[in-house]
Design an enzyme around this catalytic site. Structure first.
Site, short mmCIF file in Angstrom:
data_model
loop_
_atom_site.label_atom_id
_atom_site.label_comp_id
_atom_site.label_asym_id
_atom_site.label_seq_id
_atom_site.Cartn_x
_atom_site.Cartn_y
_atom_site.Cartn_z
N LYS A 92 98.24 40.72 -92.32
CA LYS A 92 96.80 40.87 -92.10
C LYS A 92 96.50 40.60 -90.63
CE LYS A 92 94.80 37.47 -91.77
NZ LYS A 92 94.05 36.46 -91.04
N HIS A 100 105.25 32.15 -91.12
CA HIS A 100 104.16 31.47 -91.79
C HIS A 100 103.41 30.60 -90.80
CE1 HIS A 100 107.42 28.43 -92.22
NE2 HIS A 100 108.13 29.46 -92.64
N GLY A 125 101.01 31.74 -89.03
CA GLY A 125 100.91 32.56 -87.82
C GLY A 125 99.63 33.34 -87.67
N GLY A 126 98.66 33.15 -88.57
CA GLY A 126 97.39 33.86 -88.44
C GLY A 126 97.42 35.30 -88.87
N ILE A 127 98.46 35.70 -89.62
CA ILE A 127 98.56 37.09 -90.08
C ILE A 127 98.68 37.17 -91.60
CG2 ILE A 127 99.45 38.07 -87.94
CD1 ILE A 127 102.27 37.78 -89.01
N GLY A 175 100.38 35.59 -94.08
CA GLY A 175 101.43 34.74 -94.63
C GLY A 175 101.31 34.59 -96.13
N GLY A 176 101.06 33.35 -96.57
CA GLY A 176 100.93 33.08 -97.99
C GLY A 176 99.76 33.80 -98.62
N SER A 177 98.67 34.00 -97.86
CA SER A 177 97.51 34.73 -98.39
C SER A 177 97.87 36.18 -98.69
CB SER A 177 96.35 34.67 -97.41
OG SER A 177 95.90 33.34 -97.23
N ALA A 178 98.65 36.79 -97.80
CA ALA A 178 99.09 38.17 -98.02
C ALA A 178 99.95 38.26 -99.27
CB ALA A 178 99.87 38.68 -96.80
N ASP A 219 91.33 33.97 -96.87
CA ASP A 219 91.97 35.24 -96.55
C ASP A 219 92.48 35.99 -97.78
OD1 ASP A 219 91.57 35.24 -93.82
OD2 ASP A 219 93.49 34.29 -93.37
#
Length: 279
Positions: free
Chosen positions: A21, A101, A103-105, A107-110, A131
């Site tokens: 993301k 993880h 990293g603001g992209i 990670g776990g939310s994706a 997110d």
């Protein structure tokens, strides 16, 4: 972008793709009395991400593999586990981590969003994190409120990009705590459908990531990454994604992005540098 969820395999296993993301913009517009921050963010997704395999069974089990597996919990602390529980699903989940993880992209939310999407869950995603709803949506969107308001942004153009992470983990709550001004202006309307590259880049350049300053204070390496991206040939825009520490540069072509990623990786072999498409 690769398919986010592949067809079910003969043994009932569902294969999922959890794309990174990317917050092209992230405006923090206020804070509620309960402490939750109000956001206005244009979110797109990359052609790189984690992969998951969900095989039905009697017990919930989570296996972690991949280059960024170390440090990722394989129990109820993991958002994938929590997403499966939210869906009322049991079985074996193999999570192959290709995204850094913290990293603001996403990670776990994706990962959690991919699981919820694959299992057909419609409600409750925001309970797993701000997110998760947009990651469950999995397409370009404007994310508002505390992450619970998702408006499709189908007219957003595709971008060629380089994602760079310096290997620094930043806890999102700490970044928000370090944010001084929390009532910033929201985004204006997005460019009209069919707007060209220059219009989009100019519009993005006029927007912000309100968390970037706070994150840079906590992790000066973010500034190093942004400076290195800004020095690459043909770069059009440089910004941090989410609460950091991953940053991105936008380029006119995939060839330009690949050249920039190669140059950055050569100079900084300890950085994660990936050319990709955002849409």
């Amino acid at each position: 972008m690769p398919e986010k969820t592949d067809p079910t395999l003969p043994d009932g296993t569902i294969r999922c793709f959890a794309p990174a993301k990317i917050n092209l913009t992230l405006h923090v517009t206020g804070q509620r009395n309960d402490g939750y921050h109000l956001l206005d963010s244009l979110v797109v997704f990359a052609a790189v991400g984690d992969r998951l395999w969900l095989t039905p069974g009697s017990d919930l089990m989570l296996e972690i593999a991949g280059p960024f597996a170390p440090g990722v919990p394989s129990d109820a602390r993991n958002l994938v586990w929590q997403a499966a529980e939210l869906a009322g699903w049991c079985g074996h989940i193999r999570l192959e981590k290709h995204l850094p993880h913290g990293g603001g992209i996403g990670g776990g939310s994706a990962d959690a969003g991919a699981v919820l999407r694959a299992l057909g869950v419609q409600d409750g995603a925001v309970s797993l994190g701000a997110d998760v709803p947009v990651c469950q949506f999995g397409r370009a969107a404007r994310m508002l409120g505390i992450g619970d308001q998702i408006a499709p942004a189908a007219d957003v153009m595709s971008f060629f990009a380089v994602l760079v992470n310096p290997g620094v983990h930043i806890a999102t709550p700490t970044v928000f705590q370090n944010l001084v001004v929390k009532d910033n202006p929201p985004m204006p309307d997005l460019p009209a459908a069919g707007s060209g590259d220059r219009i989009w880049i100019d519009w993005l350049a006029a927007q912000r990531n309100d968390l970037e300053g706070a994150a840079r204070q906590l992790a000066p390496a973010i500034g190093d990454v942004c400076s290195a991206l800004a020095e690459t040939d043909e770069v059009l825009l440089v910004r941090m994604s989410g609460s950091g520490s991953t940053c991105f540069g936008l380029y006119p072509s995939m060839s330009d992005a690949q050249t920039a990623a190669k140059a950055l990786a050569t100079r900084h072999p300890d950085w994660w540098c990936v050319p990709t498409v955002l849409n």
